[in-house]
Design an enzyme around this catalytic site. Structure first.
Site, PDB file in Angstrom:
ATOM      1  N   ARG A  79      52.761  15.399   1.396  1.00  0.00           N
ATOM      2  CA  ARG A  79      51.905  15.913   2.471  1.00  0.00           C
ATOM      3  C   ARG A  79      51.333  14.778   3.288  1.00  0.00           C
ATOM      4  O   ARG A  79      50.894  13.777   2.748  1.00  0.00           O
ATOM      5  CB  ARG A  79      50.762  16.746   1.872  1.00  0.00           C
ATOM      6  CG  ARG A  79      51.282  17.949   1.116  1.00  0.00           C
ATOM      7  CD  ARG A  79      50.168  18.820   0.583  1.00  0.00           C
ATOM      8  NE  ARG A  79      50.742  19.901  -0.203  1.00  0.00           N
ATOM      9  CZ  ARG A  79      50.032  20.832  -0.840  1.00  0.00           C
ATOM     10  NH1 ARG A  79      48.700  20.794  -0.774  1.00  0.00           N
ATOM     11  NH2 ARG A  79      50.628  21.780  -1.512  1.00  0.00           N
ATOM     12  N   ARG A 123      43.695  13.034  -3.467  1.00  0.00           N
ATOM     13  CA  ARG A 123      44.414  13.421  -2.258  1.00  0.00           C
ATOM     14  C   ARG A 123      45.476  12.382  -1.943  1.00  0.00           C
ATOM     15  O   ARG A 123      45.202  11.359  -1.332  1.00  0.00           O
ATOM     16  CB  ARG A 123      43.426  13.564  -1.105  1.00  0.00           C
ATOM     17  CG  ARG A 123      43.989  14.281   0.119  1.00  0.00           C
ATOM     18  CD  ARG A 123      42.901  14.567   1.139  1.00  0.00           C
ATOM     19  NE  ARG A 123      41.853  15.410   0.593  1.00  0.00           N
ATOM     20  CZ  ARG A 123      41.910  16.745   0.532  1.00  0.00           C
ATOM     21  NH1 ARG A 123      42.958  17.380   1.005  1.00  0.00           N
ATOM     22  NH2 ARG A 123      40.926  17.437   0.010  1.00  0.00           N
ATOM     23  N   GLU A 155      39.494  21.802  -6.992  1.00  0.00           N
ATOM     24  CA  GLU A 155      40.653  22.703  -7.007  1.00  0.00           C
ATOM     25  C   GLU A 155      41.833  22.064  -7.742  1.00  0.00           C
ATOM     26  O   GLU A 155      42.206  20.921  -7.490  1.00  0.00           O
ATOM     27  CB  GLU A 155      41.067  23.014  -5.572  1.00  0.00           C
ATOM     28  CG  GLU A 155      42.326  23.876  -5.499  1.00  0.00           C
ATOM     29  CD  GLU A 155      42.843  24.014  -4.064  1.00  0.00           C
ATOM     30  OE1 GLU A 155      42.063  23.806  -3.121  1.00  0.00           O
ATOM     31  OE2 GLU A 155      44.041  24.319  -3.928  1.00  0.00           O
ATOM     32  N   SER A 208      45.946  27.061  -6.891  1.00  0.00           N
ATOM     33  CA  SER A 208      45.653  28.073  -5.888  1.00  0.00           C
ATOM     34  C   SER A 208      46.680  29.166  -6.101  1.00  0.00           C
ATOM     35  O   SER A 208      47.871  28.916  -6.003  1.00  0.00           O
ATOM     36  CB  SER A 208      45.800  27.437  -4.503  1.00  0.00           C
ATOM     37  OG  SER A 208      45.194  28.221  -3.529  1.00  0.00           O
ATOM     38  N   ARG A 211      46.044  15.965 -10.671  1.00  0.00           N
ATOM     39  CA  ARG A 211      44.640  16.353 -10.824  1.00  0.00           C
ATOM     40  C   ARG A 211      44.330  16.741 -12.267  1.00  0.00           C
ATOM     41  O   ARG A 211      43.194  16.595 -12.720  1.00  0.00           O
ATOM     42  CB  ARG A 211      44.293  17.498  -9.866  1.00  0.00           C
ATOM     43  CG  ARG A 211      44.218  17.021  -8.423  1.00  0.00           C
ATOM     44  CD  ARG A 211      43.728  18.088  -7.478  1.00  0.00           C
ATOM     45  NE  ARG A 211      43.689  17.560  -6.098  1.00  0.00           N
ATOM     46  CZ  ARG A 211      43.227  18.238  -5.048  1.00  0.00           C
ATOM     47  NH1 ARG A 211      42.781  19.486  -5.209  1.00  0.00           N
ATOM     48  NH2 ARG A 211      43.219  17.692  -3.860  1.00  0.00           N
TER      49      ARG A 211
END
Length: 422
Positions: free
Chosen positions: A260, A275, A347, A350, A389
């Site tokens: 990303r 991130r 998070e 999801s 994560r």
RNA sequence: GGAGAGAUGGCCGAGUAGGUCGAAGGCGCUCGCCUGCUAAGCGAGUAUACUGGGAAACCGGUAUCGAGGGUUCGAAUCCCUCUCUCUCCGCCA
């Protein structure tokens, strides 16, 4: 993508429900384009019917000199058809472009709200660890142990890249294997290992394109994109297919790296693994009957939660409000893991029901019986889990005062029996 | 990277001196008949999308023979471009 006919018949209602996402919604252009499309289509098809009929007569006339008049006439009709079809093509392109940028309608089950702050906490699981010292953030732990090298990641590629070293690399790999084994053996998902780059059709099918091209890495020379999530290749496995009702629900799991650009997040989460431009994820994807999709969402969520439960990592589940919902989702739960080093929930998964939004874009249908009409399936997916994560959560939750980290029991078989790092 | 062959309905597979081809035939599937059961046999049916009409059942129109464009009154059939698959050579983990 929404159903054009549904929008046509429920314009005001659709607009109102889309507004709960926040931002501007204007479907005024839709009504006009849709009407023009049908008008042009009818004109063109009427002329085509005429041409077909006359051509048929011409073919049955042996003496062509008798039909020179019709041939000349049809020559003109064909010109008009061509002009109409050109107009039609333009209108359809505009309509398509418009429809592809309209987000999914939030489910009635999605709480209405404008931002993250309106998300609803559904449940909290596990005991937060109590420390007799100030818990460190994972980047300090990882660097001290020599298992995470952010500087070298930056040297090799740039900001937001990390080199995992030694036992750190093995821990990441252990997590991937543990998650895949759990989902395949216990939760009965079928493992897939898809391409890590896909074409434009696939990206459009799941909703990343055309609207979010800036978030994606695109290759030079060929029209391929690096996948931002395994959701893209795995959902597109059945693009353009009609599935058999008896085969549903289909459950797939896949490990892939995800790429990303993280454009628009400058300065955010610059430290540590949170991130990254490249991270690992194990994904869960389902294709289900529409009537089952919300029940399947709960099961998918439970399957993802099970990873954290087995790792004994505390977390909570929140229900995203309409304003925080992703573009393609009708309903989403986030799983947030507790990070004591940063004193916050973060998070880690999801889980979404897209209803028929992706299925319509990607044309994924099923037939309940041999004779029945094909219907769009509902697609769902969720992280099961974000691997980097999860590693972060282990470092922060399982740290000891003098630096070492205790490896969760379920991972030890994947770590050659090792119990502690450092 | 070079040379050649190919892409037709759920599957197999006809169809190329352009028209009666949404497309033969077979398999599969569905319904019915027949048969003591099974098998066999007989008959009928069996794509999708958009669109007009209809409350609906359904009826009509258009499009689709890998994708896009061209020629023509008319294209699965002729021409061009692209994609993919296969074979051979080269290269390579």
């Amino acid at each position: 993508m929404l159903d054009a006919r549904f929008i046509r018949d429920n314009l005001a209602d659709v607009e109102a429900r889309l507004k709960t996402r926040g931002g501007d919604v204007d479907l005024g252009g839709f009504r006009e384009l849709d009407a023009r499309r049908r008008d042009l289509l009818q004109q063109s098809e009427t002329l085509k019917a005429l041409r077909n009929k006359v051509s048929d007569e011409i073919s049955r006339t042996k003496d062509k000199s008798q039909v020179q008049g019709q041939i000349a006439e049809m020559r003109e009709v064909s010109q008009r058809i061509k002009a109409l079809d050109e107009d039609l093509r333009i209108v359809e392109e505009e309509l398509e472009r418009l429809l592809l940028t309209v987000p999914n309608i939030p489910s009635p089950a999605t709480p209405v709200g404008t931002s993250e702050a309106d998300n609803v906490e559904v449940r909290v699981w596990g005991e937060r660890p109590v420390f007799d010292f100030t818990p460190k953030p994972h980047w300090e732990i990882g660097e001290a142990l020599g298992i995470l090298d952010f500087e070298c990641g930056a040297k090799l590629a740039g900001a937001r890249f990390t080199l995992y070293r030694g036992i750190g690399a093995r821990l990441e790999r252990a997590l991937i294997n543990f998650m895949l084994d759990l989902h395949t053996e216990r939760h009965k998902y079928v493992e897939m290992l898809p391409p890590f780059m896909v074409n434009r059709e696939s990206m459009t099918g799941t909703g990343q394109l055309p609207k979010f091209e800036d978030d994606l890495f695109h290759l030079e020379g060929v029209d391929y994109f690096l996948i931002p999530t395994a959701e893209v290749p795995v959902t597109n496995i059945h693009r353009g297919e009609i599935l058999r009702g008896a085969d549903l629900p289909l459950r797939y799991t896949a490990y892939t790296p995800c790429f990303r650009k993280e454009a628009g997040s400058y300065g955010k989460d610059t430290r540590g693994l949170i991130r990254q431009h490249q991270f690992n994820k194990v994904e869960l994807v389902k294709f289900v009957r529409p009537a089952d999709s919300y029940r399947e969402l709960e099961k998918l969520l439970a399957d993802a939660e099970e990873v954290l439960r087995q790792l004994r990592l505390p977390y909570r589940v929140v229900e995203l409000c309409s304003g925080d919902l992703g573009f393609s989702a009708a309903k989403t739960y986030d799983i947030e893991v507790w990070l004591p080093g940063q004193d916050t929930y973060r998070e880690i998964s999801s889980c979404s029901n897209f209803e028929d939004f992706q299925a319509r874009r990607a044309s994924i249908r099923y037939r309940e019986e041999e004779k029945t009409k094909p219907e769009f399936v509902h697609t769902l997916n969720g992280s099961g889990l974000a691997v980097g994560r999860t590693l972060v959560a282990i470092l922060e939750n399982c740290q000891r005062s003098d630096g070492p980290v205790v490896i969760p029991e379920v991972l030890r078989p994947y770590m050659g029996g090792q119990e502690v790092i450092g």
